[in-house]
Design a protein around this motif. Sequence first.
Motif, PDB file in Angstrom:
ATOM      1  N   PRO B 179       0.814  -1.229   0.000  1.00 46.30           N
ATOM      2  CA  PRO B 179       0.000   0.000   0.000  1.00 46.30           C
ATOM      3  C   PRO B 179       0.850   1.283   0.000  1.00 46.30           C
ATOM      4  CG  PRO B 179      -0.291  -1.256   2.053  1.00 46.30           C
ATOM      5  CD  PRO B 179       0.469  -2.112   1.126  1.00 46.30           C
ATOM      6  N   TRP B 180       2.008   1.224   0.606  1.00 48.82           N
ATOM      7  CA  TRP B 180       2.891   2.397   0.559  1.00 48.82           C
ATOM      8  C   TRP B 180       3.426   2.609  -0.854  1.00 48.82           C
ATOM      9  CZ3 TRP B 180       3.113   6.064   4.102  1.00 48.82           C
ATOM     10  CH2 TRP B 180       2.708   5.758   5.404  1.00 48.82           C
ATOM     11  N   ILE B 181       3.818   1.507  -1.504  1.00 46.27           N
ATOM     12  CA  ILE B 181       4.296   1.619  -2.888  1.00 46.27           C
ATOM     13  C   ILE B 181       3.201   2.236  -3.749  1.00 46.27           C
ATOM     14  CG2 ILE B 181       4.933   0.247  -4.928  1.00 46.27           C
ATOM     15  CD1 ILE B 181       6.466  -1.655  -3.031  1.00 46.27           C
ATOM     16  N   GLU B 182       1.949   1.817  -3.497  1.00 50.52           N
ATOM     17  CA  GLU B 182       0.823   2.393  -4.254  1.00 50.52           C
ATOM     18  C   GLU B 182       0.680   3.897  -4.004  1.00 50.52           C
ATOM     19  OE1 GLU B 182      -2.246  -0.282  -3.103  1.00 50.52           O
ATOM     20  OE2 GLU B 182      -1.566  -1.806  -4.535  1.00 50.52           O
ATOM     21  N   ALA B 183       0.965   4.299  -2.774  1.00 47.06           N
ATOM     22  CA  ALA B 183       0.893   5.729  -2.448  1.00 47.06           C
ATOM     23  C   ALA B 183       1.923   6.530  -3.254  1.00 47.06           C
ATOM     24  CB  ALA B 183       1.098   5.943  -0.949  1.00 47.06           C
ATOM     25  N   PHE B 184       3.162   5.961  -3.391  1.00 45.35           N
ATOM     26  CA  PHE B 184       4.176   6.632  -4.219  1.00 45.35           C
ATOM     27  C   PHE B 184       3.712   6.705  -5.673  1.00 45.35           C
ATOM     28  CE2 PHE B 184       6.843   5.325  -0.630  1.00 45.35           C
ATOM     29  CZ  PHE B 184       7.584   6.467  -0.414  1.00 45.35           C
ATOM     30  N   LYS B 185       3.087   5.618  -6.133  1.00 46.38           N
ATOM     31  CA  LYS B 185       2.620   5.590  -7.517  1.00 46.38           C
ATOM     32  C   LYS B 185       1.542   6.631  -7.761  1.00 46.38           C
ATOM     33  CE  LYS B 185       3.703   1.033  -9.095  1.00 46.38           C
ATOM     34  NZ  LYS B 185       3.215  -0.245  -9.612  1.00 46.38           N
ATOM     35  N   GLU B 186       0.658   6.753  -6.793  1.00 44.83           N
ATOM     36  CA  GLU B 186      -0.424   7.730  -6.913  1.00 44.83           C
ATOM     37  C   GLU B 186       0.137   9.132  -7.115  1.00 44.83           C
ATOM     38  OE1 GLU B 186      -3.548   6.626  -4.096  1.00 44.83           O
ATOM     39  OE2 GLU B 186      -4.169   8.741  -4.187  1.00 44.83           O
ATOM     40  N   LYS B 187       1.264   9.393  -6.523  1.00 41.26           N
ATOM     41  CA  LYS B 187       1.904  10.700  -6.673  1.00 41.26           C
ATOM     42  C   LYS B 187       2.863  10.728  -7.867  1.00 41.26           C
ATOM     43  CE  LYS B 187       1.989  13.190  -2.786  1.00 41.26           C
ATOM     44  NZ  LYS B 187       1.724  14.601  -2.581  1.00 41.26           N
ATOM     45  N   SER B 188       2.956   9.618  -8.585  1.00 36.80           N
ATOM     46  CA  SER B 188       3.881   9.489  -9.720  1.00 36.80           C
ATOM     47  C   SER B 188       5.335   9.699  -9.344  1.00 36.80           C
ATOM     48  CB  SER B 188       3.500  10.463 -10.854  1.00 36.80           C
ATOM     49  OG  SER B 188       2.174  10.272 -11.217  1.00 36.80           O
ATOM     50  N   TYR B 189       5.697   9.276  -8.144  1.00 33.23           N
ATOM     51  CA  TYR B 189       7.090   9.347  -7.718  1.00 33.23           C
ATOM     52  C   TYR B 189       7.799   8.052  -8.120  1.00 33.23           C
ATOM     53  CZ  TYR B 189       5.696  13.224  -4.636  1.00 33.23           C
ATOM     54  OH  TYR B 189       5.220  14.394  -4.136  1.00 33.23           O
ATOM     55  N   PRO B 190       9.040   8.148  -8.594  1.00 31.52           N
ATOM     56  CA  PRO B 190       9.733   6.909  -8.991  1.00 31.52           C
ATOM     57  C   PRO B 190       9.991   5.974  -7.809  1.00 31.52           C
ATOM     58  CG  PRO B 190      11.225   8.789  -9.146  1.00 31.52           C
ATOM     59  CD  PRO B 190       9.866   9.337  -8.837  1.00 31.52           C
ATOM     60  N   ILE B 191       9.912   4.679  -8.108  1.00 33.11           N
ATOM     61  CA  ILE B 191      10.206   3.639  -7.121  1.00 33.11           C
ATOM     62  C   ILE B 191      11.402   2.848  -7.639  1.00 33.11           C
ATOM     63  CG2 ILE B 191       9.306   1.550  -6.004  1.00 33.11           C
ATOM     64  CD1 ILE B 191       6.483   3.044  -6.775  1.00 33.11           C
ATOM     65  N   PHE B 192      12.544   3.037  -6.970  1.00 32.34           N
ATOM     66  CA  PHE B 192      13.763   2.369  -7.412  1.00 32.34           C
ATOM     67  C   PHE B 192      13.954   1.059  -6.664  1.00 32.34           C
ATOM     68  CE2 PHE B 192      14.841   6.937  -8.062  1.00 32.34           C
ATOM     69  CZ  PHE B 192      14.926   6.897  -9.455  1.00 32.34           C
TER      70      PHE B 192
END
Lengths: 261, 261
Positions: B179-192
């Motif tokens: 769910p945290w990864i989804e939160a980053f995605k919602e903001k369109s922040y890169p996930i490395f």
Amino acid sequence: MVMEINKVIKSTSNQQVKEWKKLKAKKERVKQNKYVLEGWHLVKEAMQANEIIETLLITPEFKYIDEIELTDEEIEVIEIYPEIAKQLSDTPSPQGIFAIVLIQKELEVNPALVDGAWLLLDRVQDPGNIGTMVRTADAAGFAGVIFGDGSADIYQPKVVRAMQGSQFHIKLISGDLIPWIEAFKEKSYPIFGSELNEKARPYDQVGRHQNFALIMGNEGNGMAKQHLEQTSLNLYIPIKGRAESLNVAVAAGILMFQLHE
Amino acid sequence: MVMEINKVIKSTSNQQVKEWKKLKAKKERVKQNKYVLEGWHLVKEAMQANEIIETLLITPEFKYIDEIELTDEEIEVIEIYPEIAKQLSDTPSPQGIFAIVLIQKELEVNPALVDGAWLLLDRVQDPGNIGTMVRTADAAGFAGVIFGDGSADIYQPKVVRAMQGSQFHIKLISGDLIPWIEAFKEKSYPIFGSELNEKARPYDQVGRHQNFALIMGNEGNGMAKQHLEQTSLNLYIPIKGRAESLNVAVAAGILMFQLHE
């Protein structure tokens, strides 16, 4: 070469066991000129690296006995009881294999040796930090690590564990740093300190280098004054948050990967 | 505020002592909603950070008693005998001061929270590594660290020791990473991610970022497949020497300082 068990030792009070146990202390390692290597992965690496192994100790439970290929017929193979393994081991659950390895002769100070990137340890204390720094130096393509006087010993069990076999890949030397620093100077290679002072430069603004020395200081007290005076440049890693400092092994990793060409 | 000793406990079998000793186990920390903080430096930091301290435990030998300034009159001050300190301590030579600190309420998943740089731990095990990573995240200016399920606990004594007070500087959260990864995605922040695979890119060729998540995987097994699938890009640190890998805390340090703007 087929492996044969030459002897079985059952008792922890056996005289040979006592001699091996003593190798946990530096004084005894120097006297016997040996150290204990623990775990299948490291023993395998030592064999591949043609280290001089005096004895191989194996418990009856050791799982990979069929994989062992002796590289030298003079290696004595001894089966030891698990209780002995426990006493020799640096970990709570030993893997059941140890090698008694000869310590190689120290390299003498020589400017012809100091090509490449070198990490110099100025009284770094924590064996886990030191072993990790050696492993990182290996990964960063460094030529070697010099353990300055007052740093933990190369063959201390916790250092050996953290190095993960990097002692077989790069040169490890111990002794007074000053003559080595002079050797770098003789070759006109830069000597980077890592102490924050008014003249220190951010670590990412000094370019990449092929030949250089990087000195990391003691965890609490930093670098010794006499070494600091010998550096060509002091570097610092700008802290953006509120931590007071970085762990020395982390700082060394950041510097090594940034500085090495 | 003048400090008064409210009580003296001499016996290690005292009921309160037993309750504090239990706090070494996560289950008890969750139940009592407290953890033990050890050492003068950390206790001072906790006070300055306005953490809720329930009890202060001090041995008669504690050297800096005159420096203690209670920030809250509800803090109970108990003198404990050195033998109790030994049993509570995580180190062989305790400094003689402990605080029993309330664990703050976990932050709920919320895209409004995920601005800035975040470190996500995917089943990282070693408490020393984890504590060091939190300290490094703090130094690198990160907003926080999320301890994914299966990682060592935030308030485990060895984690607390290695964090060196960074828990008071940045946000620490534990729970399911998805769910945290989804939160980053919602903001369109890169996930490395940080797993070497055929699509992985060298870590120093992806620029610097203000808002992003960096996921570090388990020491032996790397990242979980389900997390790997969620990354926008996988990064790797090119190994130049013969070491097989880097220590996870060192790798995290190199990545955090390289990626953060």
